[in-house]
Design a protein around this motif. Structure first.
Motif, PDB file in Angstrom:
ATOM      1  N   ARG A 105       0.837  -1.203   0.000  1.00 25.68           N
ATOM      2  CA  ARG A 105       0.000   0.000   0.000  1.00 25.68           C
ATOM      3  C   ARG A 105       0.873   1.255   0.000  1.00 25.68           C
ATOM      4  NH1 ARG A 105      -1.694   3.849   3.164  1.00 25.68           N
ATOM      5  NH2 ARG A 105      -0.470   3.093   4.950  1.00 25.68           N
ATOM      6  N   LEU A 106       1.926   1.251   0.810  1.00 29.77           N
ATOM      7  CA  LEU A 106       2.819   2.403   0.868  1.00 29.77           C
ATOM      8  C   LEU A 106       3.555   2.606  -0.453  1.00 29.77           C
ATOM      9  CD1 LEU A 106       4.287   1.802   4.441  1.00 29.77           C
ATOM     10  CD2 LEU A 106       2.776   3.683   3.776  1.00 29.77           C
ATOM     11  N   LEU A 107       4.010   1.512  -1.062  1.00 25.20           N
ATOM     12  CA  LEU A 107       4.682   1.613  -2.356  1.00 25.20           C
ATOM     13  C   LEU A 107       3.767   2.237  -3.405  1.00 25.20           C
ATOM     14  CD1 LEU A 107       6.620  -1.773  -2.792  1.00 25.20           C
ATOM     15  CD2 LEU A 107       7.616   0.509  -2.866  1.00 25.20           C
ATOM     16  N   CYS A 108       2.536   1.739  -3.447  1.00 22.28           N
ATOM     17  CA  CYS A 108       1.597   2.206  -4.468  1.00 22.28           C
ATOM     18  C   CYS A 108       1.170   3.655  -4.253  1.00 22.28           C
ATOM     19  CB  CYS A 108       0.362   1.304  -4.502  1.00 22.28           C
ATOM     20  SG  CYS A 108       0.697  -0.370  -5.118  1.00 22.28           S
ATOM     21  N   ALA A 109       1.346   4.161  -3.038  1.00 20.66           N
ATOM     22  CA  ALA A 109       0.973   5.542  -2.736  1.00 20.66           C
ATOM     23  C   ALA A 109       2.145   6.507  -2.883  1.00 20.66           C
ATOM     24  CB  ALA A 109       0.415   5.639  -1.319  1.00 20.66           C
ATOM     25  N   SER A 110       3.330   5.972  -3.173  1.00 26.87           N
ATOM     26  CA  SER A 110       4.541   6.795  -3.224  1.00 26.87           C
ATOM     27  C   SER A 110       4.910   7.141  -4.664  1.00 26.87           C
ATOM     28  CB  SER A 110       5.716   6.057  -2.563  1.00 26.87           C
ATOM     29  OG  SER A 110       6.943   6.704  -2.831  1.00 26.87           O
ATOM     30  N   THR A 111       4.906   8.430  -4.976  1.00 29.57           N
ATOM     31  CA  THR A 111       5.355   8.857  -6.299  1.00 29.57           C
ATOM     32  C   THR A 111       6.833   8.559  -6.487  1.00 29.57           C
ATOM     33  OG1 THR A 111       3.702  10.615  -6.304  1.00 29.57           O
ATOM     34  CG2 THR A 111       5.526  10.828  -7.851  1.00 29.57           C
ATOM     35  N   ARG A 112       7.610   8.733  -5.434  1.00 31.79           N
ATOM     36  CA  ARG A 112       9.050   8.493  -5.504  1.00 31.79           C
ATOM     37  C   ARG A 112       9.360   7.040  -5.856  1.00 31.79           C
ATOM     38  NH1 ARG A 112      13.967   9.712  -6.795  1.00 31.79           N
ATOM     39  NH2 ARG A 112      15.570   9.857  -5.173  1.00 31.79           N
ATOM     40  N   ALA A 113       8.535   6.113  -5.387  1.00 33.03           N
ATOM     41  CA  ALA A 113       8.805   4.693  -5.600  1.00 33.03           C
ATOM     42  C   ALA A 113       8.742   4.300  -7.072  1.00 33.03           C
ATOM     43  CB  ALA A 113       7.822   3.843  -4.796  1.00 33.03           C
ATOM     44  N   THR A 114       8.088   5.105  -7.909  1.00 31.15           N
ATOM     45  CA  THR A 114       8.023   4.754  -9.330  1.00 31.15           C
ATOM     46  C   THR A 114       9.396   4.796  -9.994  1.00 31.15           C
ATOM     47  OG1 THR A 114       7.539   7.050  -9.956  1.00 31.15           O
ATOM     48  CG2 THR A 114       5.658   5.601  -9.534  1.00 31.15           C
ATOM     49  N   ALA A 115      10.382   5.422  -9.335  1.00 32.60           N
ATOM     50  CA  ALA A 115      11.738   5.474  -9.891  1.00 32.60           C
ATOM     51  C   ALA A 115      12.514   4.190  -9.641  1.00 32.60           C
ATOM     52  CB  ALA A 115      12.502   6.660  -9.290  1.00 32.60           C
ATOM     53  N   LEU A 116      12.007   3.280  -8.803  1.00 31.93           N
ATOM     54  CA  LEU A 116      12.686   2.004  -8.568  1.00 31.93           C
ATOM     55  C   LEU A 116      12.664   1.159  -9.831  1.00 31.93           C
ATOM     56  CD1 LEU A 116      11.212   1.092  -5.065  1.00 31.93           C
ATOM     57  CD2 LEU A 116      13.558   1.850  -5.526  1.00 31.93           C
ATOM     58  N   SER A 117      13.700   0.357 -10.013  1.00 28.17           N
ATOM     59  CA  SER A 117      13.729  -0.535 -11.167  1.00 28.17           C
ATOM     60  C   SER A 117      12.842  -1.747 -10.909  1.00 28.17           C
ATOM     61  CB  SER A 117      15.168  -0.998 -11.449  1.00 28.17           C
ATOM     62  OG  SER A 117      15.531  -2.062 -10.580  1.00 28.17           O
ATOM     63  N   GLY A 118      12.534  -2.452 -11.976  1.00 26.79           N
ATOM     64  CA  GLY A 118      11.749  -3.674 -11.846  1.00 26.79           C
ATOM     65  C   GLY A 118      12.511  -4.813 -11.215  1.00 26.79           C
ATOM     66  N   ARG A 119      13.791  -4.596 -10.904  1.00 25.17           N
ATOM     67  CA  ARG A 119      14.611  -5.635 -10.277  1.00 25.17           C
ATOM     68  C   ARG A 119      14.823  -5.391  -8.784  1.00 25.17           C
ATOM     69  NH1 ARG A 119      19.337  -7.178 -14.682  1.00 25.17           N
ATOM     70  NH2 ARG A 119      17.960  -7.341 -16.491  1.00 25.17           N
ATOM     71  N   PHE A 120      14.437  -4.242  -8.293  1.00 20.90           N
ATOM     72  CA  PHE A 120      14.628  -3.918  -6.880  1.00 20.90           C
ATOM     73  C   PHE A 120      13.726  -4.822  -6.046  1.00 20.90           C
ATOM     74  CE2 PHE A 120      14.362  -1.472  -2.975  1.00 20.90           C
ATOM     75  CZ  PHE A 120      15.630  -0.903  -2.866  1.00 20.90           C
ATOM     76  N   LEU A 121      14.297  -5.453  -5.013  1.00 13.26           N
ATOM     77  CA  LEU A 121      13.574  -6.488  -4.276  1.00 13.26           C
ATOM     78  C   LEU A 121      13.490  -6.195  -2.791  1.00 13.26           C
ATOM     79  CD1 LEU A 121      12.246  -9.343  -4.346  1.00 13.26           C
ATOM     80  CD2 LEU A 121      14.530 -10.283  -3.938  1.00 13.26           C
ATOM     81  N   PHE A 122      12.283  -6.315  -2.244  1.00 14.60           N
ATOM     82  CA  PHE A 122      12.035  -6.263  -0.806  1.00 14.60           C
ATOM     83  C   PHE A 122      11.831  -7.690  -0.306  1.00 14.60           C
ATOM     84  CE2 PHE A 122      10.456  -2.256  -2.496  1.00 14.60           C
ATOM     85  CZ  PHE A 122      10.864  -1.303  -1.574  1.00 14.60           C
ATOM     86  N   ALA A 123      12.357  -7.991   0.885  1.00 16.00           N
ATOM     87  CA  ALA A 123      12.137  -9.291   1.517  1.00 16.00           C
ATOM     88  C   ALA A 123      11.603  -9.078   2.924  1.00 16.00           C
ATOM     89  CB  ALA A 123      13.430 -10.101   1.573  1.00 16.00           C
ATOM     90  N   ILE A 124      10.511  -9.760   3.237  1.00 14.07           N
ATOM     91  CA  ILE A 124       9.897  -9.698   4.561  1.00 14.07           C
ATOM     92  C   ILE A 124      10.018 -11.081   5.191  1.00 14.07           C
ATOM     93  CG2 ILE A 124       7.757  -9.316   5.830  1.00 14.07           C
ATOM     94  CD1 ILE A 124       6.940  -7.290   3.756  1.00 14.07           C
ATOM     95  N   ASP A 125      10.858 -11.177   6.197  1.00 15.39           N
ATOM     96  CA  ASP A 125      11.251 -12.451   6.795  1.00 15.39           C
ATOM     97  C   ASP A 125      10.758 -12.493   8.242  1.00 15.39           C
ATOM     98  OD1 ASP A 125      13.011 -14.521   8.070  1.00 15.39           O
ATOM     99  OD2 ASP A 125      13.992 -14.500   6.109  1.00 15.39           O
TER     100      ASP A 125
END
Length: 439
Positions: free
Chosen positions: A133-153
């Motif tokens: 939800r936070l990613l989708c609401a962030s204009t800045r996040a659109t600059a991330l590449s399609g390879r940038f990865l988040f991991a929730i462990d």
């Protein structure tokens, strides 16, 4: 064994002169077998309704198959030209495209067994939805590449070992660790702040990439002078109202991927299902959906980064025995099967760069029955070319690469008539994982 590309030390910074070309659900990739769509599934979490929509999309627009990726996403292949609008409408109707401008940056993997018999570990699955939800609401996040990865462990160390760019590691007493890249240290925050801290970590990376001027796609590509620092990150979190403690050294845990397993006791029980080579027909996929739901509402499926699927509350009651239905559909639901730890890239005919039909070759070796399965054998990955797309992360693996003259096995040529035995011998050899080397 050759060093996997992701583990190769960088003597010079990577300089990108363009954006990444990763496909998405809206940006289709032209492959040799038609167009390809990659549907991001944050945390691998699907409702049975969403999963049914993917099967419908595969039949209506593609070649009738679904592929699982090493980031827990789903690919559709063999798409016809001009299908983009219809595909997007179908996916959007199922809630799989909540923010079209962000759909390629929603790369989140999560511990697939979180909340399932995880006594003493935090249940981190809810963090997936909040971070998305936070990613989708962030204009800045659109600059991330399609390879940038988040991991929730959840603290066991399974997805934390997948070379993520940002790691959230659940801890005791309502705390969580946040790490950028492969740093030894981390910052510690309250668990309630963890998803927002992950987004701020990604924004810190973007600022560092801008300062470096290299247009890096991932944290590992940043030059040393611009690598993120825990102290600076903690200050940024503090400015955003998030209290953070710096931990210069952390003993990062490691856990292997979940193994296929069958039914336990009771009418509903978790199952872990392994499709051979991570590829299913739409009909096999529908069997999964039916077992997950069991005719009682909207069941849950969790696609893992190891190309398996966890069904947290599958129906195993008779006469609709879910376990038997999965086995009859050609899916592995027991440990030590011949397909355990065997992966392959797309190969021919789908990839123009591939030099062999690696999936057919892998099947021929598995059918020969020589190679050990499960924990008795090291993982093996078949690559159609030296790029080694989709190779295992965080583990020592048998490296098979197609060439114009046959296969290289761990860098050595092997005659085709000796391939099955050579793979079996290589899988029996002790290997040191990347994680063990790092420790």
């Amino acid at each position: 064994m050759p060093t996997p590309p992701s583990a190769t030390p960088r003597d010079e910074p990577v300089i990108r002169d363009r954006g990444d070309a990763c496909p998405g659900a809206l940006r289709l990739h032209a492959a040799d077998d038609g167009y390809l769509a990659r549907v991001r599934i944050p945390g691998g979490l699907l409702t049975s309704r969403q999963a049914s929509a993917l099967a419908l999309a595969a039949d209506r627009f593609g070649d009738g198959h679904l592929e699982l990726t090493s980031r827990g996403n789903v690919q559709l292949r063999g798409l016809a030209g001009g299908c983009g609008t219809g595909l997007a409408e179908l996916l959007d109707g199922a809630g799989l495209l909540p923010a079209p401008g962000h759909e390629r940056v929603r790369n989140i993997v999560a511990t697939p067994l979180s909340g399932i018999g995880s006594s003493g570990r935090p249940h981190v699955t809810p963090w997936v939805g909040e971070l998305d939800r936070l990613l989708c609401a962030s204009t800045r996040a659109t600059a991330l590449s399609g390879r940038f990865l988040f991991a929730i462990d959840d603290g066991r160390g399974d997805v934390a070992a997948l070379d993520p760019d940002v790691t959230l590691l659940g801890g005791p007493r309502g705390r969580a660790l946040v790490r950028l890249g492969a740093a030894r240290g981390a910052v510690e925050v309250d668990a309630a702040d963890a998803p927002r801290a992950a987004l701020l970590a990604a924004e810190y990376f973007l600022d560092s990439a801008d300062a470096a001027g290299t247009r890096a796609w991932q944290v590992s590509e940043l030059p040393a002078a611009h690598a993120p620092e825990e102290g600076e990150f903690a200050l940024r979190l503090g400015s955003a109202g998030i209290a953070a403690d710096v931990l210069p050294q952390v003993a990062w845990p490691y856990a292997p991927s979940p193994r296929p397993w069958g039914p336990g006791t009771g009418d509903r029980t978790p199952l872990c299902v392994l499709p051979p080579l991570g590829r299913l027909t739409a009909d096999q996929w529908r069997v999964l959906v039916g077992v997950a739901a069991g005719g009682e509402g909207d069941g849950e499926l969790r696609v893992t980064p190891w190309r398996s699927i966890v069904l947290p509350g599958a129906s195993t009651r008779r006469p609709l025995d879910g376990y038997a239905r999965l086995v009859a559909a050609g899916l592995s639901v027991a440990p030590d099967g011949p397909w355990e730890s065997v992966t392959a890239c797309t190969g021919r005919p789908g990839c123009a760069k591939a030099l062999s039909d690696v999936r057919a070759d892998a099947r021929a070796v598995v059918d020969a029955g020589e190679a050990p399965a499960g924990p008795a054998g090291a993982p093996v990955h078949w690559s159609g070319c030296e790029r080694r797309c989709g190779h295992p992360r965080g583990a020592a693996w048998v490296d098979l690469v197609a060439t114009p003259d046959g296969y290289l096995l761990d860098g050595r040529p092997v005659p085709s008539h000796e391939l099955a035995q050579a793979v079996a011998d290589a899988r029996r050899q002790p290997r040191v994982s990347e994680d063990a080397v790092k420790k």
